[in-house]
Scaffold this active site. Structure first.
Site, mmCIF file in Angstrom:
data_model
loop_
_atom_site.group_PDB
_atom_site.id
_atom_site.type_symbol
_atom_site.label_atom_id
_atom_site.label_comp_id
_atom_site.label_asym_id
_atom_site.label_seq_id
_atom_site.Cartn_x
_atom_site.Cartn_y
_atom_site.Cartn_z
ATOM 1 N NE ARG A 128 -2.428 -1.613 3.336
ATOM 2 C CZ ARG A 128 -3.094 -1.678 4.480
ATOM 3 N NH1 ARG A 128 -4.315 -1.243 4.546
ATOM 4 N NH2 ARG A 128 -2.520 -2.162 5.544
ATOM 5 C CE LYS B 178 1.525 -18.310 13.091
ATOM 6 N NZ LYS B 178 2.229 -17.440 14.043
ATOM 7 C CG ASP C 270 3.979 -24.302 10.833
ATOM 8 O OD1 ASP C 270 5.113 -23.988 11.269
ATOM 9 O OD2 ASP C 270 3.037 -24.620 11.562
ATOM 10 C CG HIS C 271 8.581 -19.996 10.745
ATOM 11 N ND1 HIS C 271 7.544 -19.587 11.537
ATOM 12 C CD2 HIS C 271 9.675 -19.959 11.534
ATOM 13 C CE1 HIS C 271 7.985 -19.317 12.750
ATOM 14 N NE2 HIS C 271 9.297 -19.535 12.777
ATOM 15 C CE LYS D 282 11.798 -22.650 13.932
ATOM 16 N NZ LYS D 282 12.665 -21.495 14.114
ATOM 17 C CD GLU E 261 8.399 -17.130 21.091
ATOM 18 O OE1 GLU E 261 9.012 -16.778 20.075
ATOM 19 O OE2 GLU E 261 7.207 -16.860 21.295
ATOM 20 C CG ASP F 280 1.793 -16.323 17.880
ATOM 21 O OD1 ASP F 280 1.769 -16.024 16.670
ATOM 22 O OD2 ASP F 280 2.782 -16.130 18.623
ATOM 23 C CG HIS G 106 4.924 -22.576 14.868
ATOM 24 N ND1 HIS G 106 4.712 -22.494 13.514
ATOM 25 C CD2 HIS G 106 5.081 -21.295 15.289
ATOM 26 C CE1 HIS G 106 4.742 -21.223 13.143
ATOM 27 N NE2 HIS G 106 4.962 -20.480 14.204
ATOM 28 C CE LYS H 209 4.871 -14.182 21.470
ATOM 29 N NZ LYS H 209 5.999 -14.670 20.645
ATOM 30 C CE LYS I 65 14.710 -18.821 19.566
ATOM 31 N NZ LYS I 65 13.391 -18.401 19.111
HETATM 32 C C1 BG6 Z 1 5.740 -16.949 14.918
HETATM 33 C C2 BG6 Z 1 4.914 -16.308 16.002
HETATM 34 O O1 BG6 Z 1 4.944 -17.736 14.080
HETATM 35 O O2 BG6 Z 1 6.728 -17.761 15.501
HETATM 36 C C3 BG6 Z 1 5.777 -15.519 16.959
HETATM 37 O O3 BG6 Z 1 3.943 -15.459 15.411
HETATM 38 C C4 BG6 Z 1 6.893 -16.382 17.498
HETATM 39 O O4 BG6 Z 1 5.004 -14.993 18.029
HETATM 40 C C5 BG6 Z 1 7.621 -17.054 16.341
HETATM 41 O O5 BG6 Z 1 7.778 -15.562 18.237
HETATM 42 C C6 BG6 Z 1 8.640 -18.054 16.853
HETATM 43 O O6 BG6 Z 1 9.415 -18.470 15.789
HETATM 44 P P1 BG6 Z 1 10.908 -18.943 16.018
HETATM 45 O O7 BG6 Z 1 11.350 -19.391 14.663
HETATM 46 O O8 BG6 Z 1 11.652 -17.767 16.561
HETATM 47 O O9 BG6 Z 1 10.823 -20.047 17.022
#
Ligand code: BG6
Length: 515
Positions: free
Chosen positions: A67, A173, A202-203, A207, A241, A260, A265, A365, A370
């Site tokens: 935008r 997502k 889904d990232h 990994k 986290e 989230d 995940h 969180k 972590k």
């Molecule tokens: C994201 C969430 O999908 O994954 C975030 O929206 C989260 O809130 C993150 O912090 C965590 O990803 P990673 O790769 O840092 O474990």
């Protein structure tokens, strides 16, 4: 005379092998929301790193759509700044300049038909200029309310398919807000695209260590025989986290930890851990097996929820030696917000392999550190003959897959303490990525973008799978929403989480692993 046949030895050195370079057809990547946070932090740096590795197709063009009223030159400047700031490797000036030269920009509102006509015109110009028909990969990295709109408009202008080239769409997502909205979104997307064109991200699946769960289970004879209810006492999946919501109150207030992280995940981790072996590492076979596991998780009824789920919010505290505000004091968060920043669940997989084995999931969180890990706790041996010899702290074996940080796998074993007595104590047998493989792991987005460009959906979520994932968390969301009165437990930032979560495991005579 017998001939000894040497096993096949690899000719390449696996220790220094990096990202493979499978062939990719010439592609135009069209990123909607190209100036947004995800694009700047993850997508553009991932594309750069693919270029750095020579993994992009020989002909690659990127069209940013957003935008922001700016010129293509402004967009390239922003892309340069983002890549320089967020790339995992220092950019090589020649590679970076080459990539920036392949970037185009289309400004406009996503509900404006003219935007889509301009995108179409840009793609046609690229084809004319290159003399090729580039595959088209649309990447929706916008706020989720635009997903159905953009899909519909792409269909309206006929950008959902191209003659003699592949058209694909990658959707970020959150895919839906609950089961009903995920179904509606699936229906909308599939009105315009075939399922085989759709890549729901889904990232976590990108990994390295997550994919290694499959390698570990299905390429070793060691683990599979014990991977079932006869030997496994329970499983703990932790995604802790240390960060807070990082200025994302607008999104997080509506999402919360369950949407989230758990719905996507964490349940993906569970599915990979618990699925049956697929006959081939191929998109539909792997996803069929994951779906069976998800279908075997009986969703709780709303009345079951208090006994199997715990939610909480972080309060003020200290993280990394610095004082931090509580969730309700974060900018953009309602002072009486009921959004959970911590969620813990007990799930059961009702099939022959897993009946009776609890799967405990917890995420939060602003926790002490972590840590993402899957711990498979085995049962104790049936009889221990060393009690009388002074053994202390003898424990059952645990297999721990650490997803991040310190990626690796460790197995806790009992071993004899050197000396004249038969005394035992636990020791760890470990394999760490950092020492086993010298090359730096690619970021998950690199792998996923490349896979989507190649049309390989193995590491993406299928339509039925996404609905199964929502189906598991939906009753919990409904129960929490219906209970608008009970106080939300608070935990201090920097702590191990709410004490209320202990009851979930202690009720079964177990304990959370140390954070
Ligand atoms: C994201 C969430 O999908 O994954 C975030 O929206 C989260 O809130 C993150 O912090 C965590 O990803 P990673 O790769 O840092 O474990």
């Amino acid at each position: 005379m017998s001939v000894l046949v040497e096993p096949h030895l690899p000719t390449t050195n696996v220790l220094v092998e990096g990202l493979e370079r499978p062939p990719v057809q010439p592609t135009a990547l069209i990123v909607f929301g190209a100036t947004g946070d995800l694009s700047r932090r993850k997508l553009l740096p991932a594309v750069y790193n693919l270029a750095h590795d020579g993994a992009l197709p020989e002909r690659f063009e990127l069209v940013g759509v957003s935008r922001g009223e700016q010129t293509a030159a402004d967009f390239r400047a922003m892309a340069r700044e983002s890549i320089e700031r967020f790339s995992r490797r220092r950019p090589d000036p020649t590679v970076l300049e080459g990539l920036l030269a392949e970037m185009h920009y289309v400004p406009g509102e996503f509900d404006d038909d003219a935007v889509y006509r301009r995108v179409a015109a840009t793609l046609n110009e690229i084809d004319a200029e290159t003399g090729l028909l580039l595959n088209r990969m649309f990447y929706l990295s916008t706020a989720p309310q635009f997903f159905p709109l953009i899909c519909g408009k792409l269909g309206d202008v006929g950008l959902n398919r191209a003659e003699k080239a592949q058209t694909r769409i990658v959707i970020e997502k959150p895919f839906g807000f609950d089961l009903a909205s995920a179904r509606r979104l699936n229906a909308k997307v599939l009105e315009v695209f075939e399922e085989s064109q759709v890549f729901r991200i889904d990232h976590y699946l990108g990994k390295e260590t997550v994919q290694n769960v499959m390698a570990l289970r299905f390429a070793n004879t060691l683990f599979e025989p014990v991977w079932n209810r006869n030997y496994v006492d329970h499983v703990q999946i932790t995604v802790a986290e240390a960060i807070g919501i990082e200025g994302r109150a607008g999104y997080y207030e509506r999402a919360g930890a369950l949407r989230d992280l758990v719905q996507n995940h964490m349940l993906q981790l569970l599915a990979l851990l618990a699925m049956e072996p697929a006959t081939a590492f191929e998109a539909n076979r792997v996803r069929d097996e994951k779906l069976k596991v998800l279908d075997a998780i009986v969703p709780p009824t709303v009345t079951d929820v208090p006994a199997m789920a715990v939610r909480a919010q972080y309060g003020p505290g200290v993280v990394g030696g610095l004082p931090v505000p509580g969730y309700r004091q974060e900018e953009g968060v309602a002072p009486d917000s009921r959004t959970e920043t911590y969620a813990a669940l007990r799930l059961r997989v009702s099939n022959w392999r897993w009946a009776g084995v609890p799967f405990y999931l917890r995420t939060g969180k602003r926790l002490a550190r972590k840590l993402t890990e899957i711990a498979v706790q085995l049962k104790p041996v049936p009889h221990l003959p060393f009690q009388d010899t002074g053994s202390i702290g003898v424990q059952a074996n645990t297999i721990v897959i650490t997803i991040q940080p310190d990626e690796g796998v460790s197995v806790k074993l009992e071993a004899k303490i050197p000396g004249t007595l038969m005394r035992l104590r636990p020791v760890n047998m470990e394999y760490r990525y950092g020492t086993a493989f010298l090359s730096q792991s690619p970021e998950s987005y690199e792998r996923l973008i490349l896979d989507a460009m190649r049309g390989d959906a193995t590491l993406f979520t299928r339509d039925d799978e996404i609905e199964a994932l929502w189906g598991i968390v939906d009753p919990v969301l409904a129960a929490w929403e219906a209970d608008a009165w009970s106080p939300i437990p608070q935990y201090p930032s920097g702590s191990k989480g709410p004490i209320e979560a202990n009851a979930l495991v202690e009720a079964d005579g177990r304990r959370w692993r140390r954070l």
